[in-house]
Design a protein around this motif. Structure first.
Motif, PDB file in Angstrom:
ATOM      1  N   ASP A  32       5.078   3.726  -4.228  1.00 28.27           N
ATOM      2  CA  ASP A  32       3.597   3.526  -4.294  1.00 28.27           C
ATOM      3  C   ASP A  32       3.068   1.748  -4.070  1.00 28.27           C
ATOM      4  OD1 ASP A  32       5.283   1.600  -5.793  1.00 28.27           O
ATOM      5  OD2 ASP A  32       4.416   1.944  -7.740  1.00 28.27           O
ATOM      6  N   GLU A  33       3.930   0.895  -3.958  1.00 30.02           N
ATOM      7  CA  GLU A  33       3.137   0.061  -3.405  1.00 30.02           C
ATOM      8  C   GLU A  33       3.942  -0.181  -1.749  1.00 30.02           C
ATOM      9  OE1 GLU A  33       5.233  -4.769  -2.989  1.00 30.02           O
ATOM     10  OE2 GLU A  33       5.994  -3.200  -4.602  1.00 30.02           O
ATOM     11  N   ALA A  34       4.604   0.858  -0.818  1.00 27.89           N
ATOM     12  CA  ALA A  34       4.795   1.088   0.453  1.00 27.89           C
ATOM     13  C   ALA A  34       3.361   1.994   0.815  1.00 27.89           C
ATOM     14  CB  ALA A  34       5.534   1.969   0.764  1.00 27.89           C
ATOM     15  N   ARG A  35       2.769   2.255  -0.514  1.00 28.09           N
ATOM     16  CA  ARG A  35       1.082   3.356   0.665  1.00 28.09           C
ATOM     17  C   ARG A  35       0.065   2.397  -0.006  1.00 28.09           C
ATOM     18  NH1 ARG A  35       3.407   8.554  -3.544  1.00 28.09           N
ATOM     19  NH2 ARG A  35       2.383   7.225  -4.689  1.00 28.09           N
ATOM     20  N   TYR A  36       0.237   1.580  -1.324  1.00 25.15           N
ATOM     21  CA  TYR A  36      -0.782   0.895  -1.184  1.00 25.15           C
ATOM     22  C   TYR A  36      -1.366  -0.384   0.009  1.00 25.15           C
ATOM     23  CZ  TYR A  36      -3.378  -3.395  -2.168  1.00 25.15           C
ATOM     24  OH  TYR A  36      -4.085  -5.325  -2.296  1.00 25.15           O
ATOM     25  N   LYS A  62      -6.637   7.627  -4.419  1.00 22.72           N
ATOM     26  CA  LYS A  62      -5.398   9.111  -4.522  1.00 22.72           C
ATOM     27  C   LYS A  62      -4.195   9.471  -3.667  1.00 22.72           C
ATOM     28  CE  LYS A  62      -6.546  14.238  -4.430  1.00 22.72           C
ATOM     29  NZ  LYS A  62      -6.747  15.099  -4.300  1.00 22.72           N
ATOM     30  N   LYS A  63      -4.409   8.873  -2.356  1.00 17.18           N
ATOM     31  CA  LYS A  63      -3.754   8.414  -1.291  1.00 17.18           C
ATOM     32  C   LYS A  63      -3.095   7.145  -1.588  1.00 17.18           C
ATOM     33  CE  LYS A  63      -4.929   9.466   3.372  1.00 17.18           C
ATOM     34  NZ  LYS A  63      -4.344  10.373   3.886  1.00 17.18           N
ATOM     35  N   ILE A  64      -2.552   6.224  -2.526  1.00 21.57           N
ATOM     36  CA  ILE A  64      -2.230   5.505  -3.297  1.00 21.57           C
ATOM     37  C   ILE A  64      -0.724   5.832  -4.434  1.00 21.57           C
ATOM     38  CG2 ILE A  64      -1.789   2.731  -4.078  1.00 21.57           C
ATOM     39  CD1 ILE A  64      -3.973   2.012  -2.564  1.00 21.57           C
ATOM     40  N   ASN A  65      -2.544   6.004  -5.299  1.00 20.54           N
ATOM     41  CA  ASN A  65      -1.501   6.824  -6.456  1.00 20.54           C
ATOM     42  C   ASN A  65      -0.449   5.814  -7.173  1.00 20.54           C
ATOM     43  OD1 ASN A  65      -1.051   8.650  -8.211  1.00 20.54           O
ATOM     44  ND2 ASN A  65       0.707   9.683  -7.152  1.00 20.54           N
ATOM     45  N   ILE A  66      -1.158   4.794  -7.986  1.00 26.30           N
ATOM     46  CA  ILE A  66      -0.059   3.737  -8.058  1.00 26.30           C
ATOM     47  C   ILE A  66      -0.589   3.724  -9.545  1.00 26.30           C
ATOM     48  CG2 ILE A  66      -2.479   2.510  -7.255  1.00 26.30           C
ATOM     49  CD1 ILE A  66       0.897   0.416  -6.909  1.00 26.30           C
ATOM     50  N   THR A  67       0.130   3.426 -10.352  1.00 24.55           N
ATOM     51  CA  THR A  67      -0.338   2.918 -11.624  1.00 24.55           C
ATOM     52  C   THR A  67      -1.233   1.681 -11.541  1.00 24.55           C
ATOM     53  OG1 THR A  67       1.512   2.330 -12.193  1.00 24.55           O
ATOM     54  CG2 THR A  67       1.088   4.421 -12.773  1.00 24.55           C
ATOM     55  N   LYS A  68      -1.772   1.479 -12.705  1.00 23.33           N
ATOM     56  CA  LYS A  68      -1.864  -0.171 -13.826  1.00 23.33           C
ATOM     57  C   LYS A  68      -1.381  -0.976 -13.189  1.00 23.33           C
ATOM     58  CE  LYS A  68      -4.979  -3.242 -16.210  1.00 23.33           C
ATOM     59  NZ  LYS A  68      -5.956  -3.483 -17.069  1.00 23.33           N
ATOM     60  N   LYS A  69      -0.068  -0.817 -13.816  1.00 21.82           N
ATOM     61  CA  LYS A  69       0.950  -1.461 -14.551  1.00 21.82           C
ATOM     62  C   LYS A  69       2.027  -2.059 -13.091  1.00 21.82           C
ATOM     63  CE  LYS A  69       5.620  -2.241 -17.007  1.00 21.82           C
ATOM     64  NZ  LYS A  69       5.556  -1.572 -17.911  1.00 21.82           N
ATOM     65  N   ARG A  70       1.983  -1.637 -11.956  1.00 20.90           N
ATOM     66  CA  ARG A  70       2.536  -1.245 -10.672  1.00 20.90           C
ATOM     67  C   ARG A  70       1.976  -2.420 -10.198  1.00 20.90           C
ATOM     68  NH1 ARG A  70       7.276  -1.850  -9.093  1.00 20.90           N
ATOM     69  NH2 ARG A  70       6.409  -0.619  -7.270  1.00 20.90           N
ATOM     70  N   LEU A  71       0.618  -1.844 -10.187  1.00 21.13           N
ATOM     71  CA  LEU A  71      -0.501  -3.096  -9.074  1.00 21.13           C
ATOM     72  C   LEU A  71      -0.870  -4.206 -10.003  1.00 21.13           C
ATOM     73  CD1 LEU A  71      -2.072  -2.539  -6.419  1.00 21.13           C
ATOM     74  CD2 LEU A  71      -3.593  -1.685  -7.413  1.00 21.13           C
ATOM     75  N   TRP A  85      -9.586  -6.370   1.089  1.00 23.36           N
ATOM     76  CA  TRP A  85      -9.959  -7.228   0.353  1.00 23.36           C
ATOM     77  C   TRP A  85     -11.715  -7.021   0.712  1.00 23.36           C
ATOM     78  CZ3 TRP A  85      -7.975  -7.429  -4.076  1.00 23.36           C
ATOM     79  CH2 TRP A  85      -6.521  -8.037  -4.308  1.00 23.36           C
ATOM     80  N   ALA A  86     -12.226  -6.722   1.971  1.00 22.73           N
ATOM     81  CA  ALA A  86     -13.253  -5.860   2.027  1.00 22.73           C
ATOM     82  C   ALA A  86     -14.081  -4.485   1.615  1.00 22.73           C
ATOM     83  CB  ALA A  86     -13.853  -6.811   3.424  1.00 22.73           C
ATOM     84  N   ILE A  87     -12.829  -4.098   2.765  1.00 21.41           N
ATOM     85  CA  ILE A  87     -12.937  -2.460   2.231  1.00 21.41           C
ATOM     86  C   ILE A  87     -12.796  -2.399   1.172  1.00 21.41           C
ATOM     87  CG2 ILE A  87     -12.082  -1.911   4.939  1.00 21.41           C
ATOM     88  CD1 ILE A  87     -10.202  -0.976   2.069  1.00 21.41           C
ATOM     89  N   CYS A  88     -11.539  -2.824  -0.486  1.00 22.83           N
ATOM     90  CA  CYS A  88     -11.913  -2.481  -1.545  1.00 22.83           C
ATOM     91  C   CYS A  88     -12.440  -2.022  -1.690  1.00 22.83           C
ATOM     92  CB  CYS A  88     -10.243  -2.812  -1.990  1.00 22.83           C
ATOM     93  SG  CYS A  88      -8.652  -2.996  -1.543  1.00 22.83           S
ATOM     94  N   THR A 147      -4.221   1.314   2.668  1.00 22.99           N
ATOM     95  CA  THR A 147      -5.434   0.012   2.873  1.00 22.99           C
ATOM     96  C   THR A 147      -5.519  -0.393   3.768  1.00 22.99           C
ATOM     97  OG1 THR A 147      -3.803  -2.102   2.270  1.00 22.99           O
ATOM     98  CG2 THR A 147      -5.458  -1.121   0.535  1.00 22.99           C
ATOM     99  N   ALA A 148      -4.335  -0.522   5.328  1.00 22.63           N
ATOM    100  CA  ALA A 148      -4.484  -1.314   6.482  1.00 22.63           C
ATOM    101  C   ALA A 148      -5.432   0.207   6.812  1.00 22.63           C
ATOM    102  CB  ALA A 148      -3.214  -1.197   6.551  1.00 22.63           C
ATOM    103  N   GLN A 149      -4.587   1.259   6.896  1.00 23.95           N
ATOM    104  CA  GLN A 149      -5.538   2.388   7.249  1.00 23.95           C
ATOM    105  C   GLN A 149      -7.221   2.783   7.158  1.00 23.95           C
ATOM    106  OE1 GLN A 149      -4.383   6.308   5.017  1.00 23.95           O
ATOM    107  NE2 GLN A 149      -6.571   7.416   6.949  1.00 23.95           N
ATOM    108  N   ALA A 150      -7.659   1.890   5.604  1.00 29.79           N
ATOM    109  CA  ALA A 150      -8.941   2.026   5.271  1.00 29.79           C
ATOM    110  C   ALA A 150      -9.316   1.164   6.030  1.00 29.79           C
ATOM    111  CB  ALA A 150      -9.030   2.166   3.916  1.00 29.79           C
ATOM    112  N   THR A 151      -9.196  -0.260   6.133  1.00 36.06           N
ATOM    113  CA  THR A 151      -9.350  -1.122   6.661  1.00 36.06           C
ATOM    114  C   THR A 151      -9.694  -1.612   7.915  1.00 36.06           C
ATOM    115  OG1 THR A 151      -7.754  -3.303   5.434  1.00 36.06           O
ATOM    116  CG2 THR A 151      -8.457  -4.231   7.737  1.00 36.06           C
TER     117      THR A 151
END
Length: 219
Positions: free
Chosen positions: A53-57, A143-152, A11-14, A61-65
């Motif tokens: 899409d969920e797996a990529r999220y 771009k890497k995650i590529n998820i829709t608002k509904k799915r997120l 949540w910090a990096i987001c 985000t772990a990579q970015a963290t």
């Protein structure tokens, strides 16, 4: 870092934003359309399918963290470097993320048993969090995650419900979520599909160059 530290750092990096007639006609080859990420299974967590899409999220985000953590120390993360366990950083972190995903699915599956649902207020809060995520998150990460608002929103709701169940378990002192997950692992098989295996951290999300350019533009 353990699961709780990873969640806090995510949540910090987001909210960090860096610089996103008669002759027979020849038939045209049929084009294959890639299956959308929300219809592509990346992980079989027991009887539960986790979509790409969920797996990529969670993976990205772990990579970015971790990259953010290393940048805070003034260095970049080499994902090919070895961890103490002898595996590369990428393999080790992906393994942790996979375990975290399965843990969450295990706990989330108990929602009916624990009578956990989300209120309208909870849903409104989650929708606001998703809006914030899309508006303030680094474009490379989005771009890497590529998820829709509904799915997120769905992903965030699952996470919130799992957290509520954890709280109930810990408050009752009858059973711990960790022990429930350990029992779950004994009776369930986890299979990662090729889509999960194709997720890699070769392309950095955050770099020292980004930091320097950002600092330079602020001066």
């Amino acid at each position: 870092m353990n699961r709780k530290k990873i969640v806090c750092l995510v949540w910090a990096i987001c909210i960090i934003s860096f610089v996103t007639g008669c002759q027979k006609k020849e038939e045209k080859p049929k084009q294959t359309v890639a299956q959308p990420a929300y219809d592509t299974v990346a992980i079989h967590a027991g009887k539960t399918d986790v979509y790409l899409d969920e797996a990529r999220y969670y993976a990205y985000t772990a990579q970015a963290t971790y990259e953010t953590y290393y940048l805070s120390e003034g260095k970049e993360l080499d994902w090919n470097s070895q961890m103490l366990s002898g595996v590369t950083m990428q393999k080790g972190i992906k393994s942790m993320v996979l375990d975290d995903i399965c843990y969450r699915e295990c706990i989330y599956a108990l929602a009916k048993e624990y009578n956990v649902t989300l209120s309208d207020s909870d849903k409104s809060e989650i929708e606001n969090s998703v809006d914030t995520f899309f508006s303030q998150t680094n474009q490379r990460l989005l771009k890497k995650i590529n998820i829709t608002k509904k799915r997120l929103i769905f992903v965030f709701e699952k996470k919130k419900i799992a957290e509520r169940i954890e709280e109930i378990m810990k408050a009752s002192n009858k059973v711990s979520p960790e022990s429930v997950y350990e029992n779950w692992k004994k009776g369930n098989t986890v299979t990662a599909e090729k889509q999960w295996k194709m997720i890699d951290f070769k392309e950095p999300i955050f770099t020292l160059k980004d930091v320097k350019e950002t600092l330079g533009s602020d001066s």
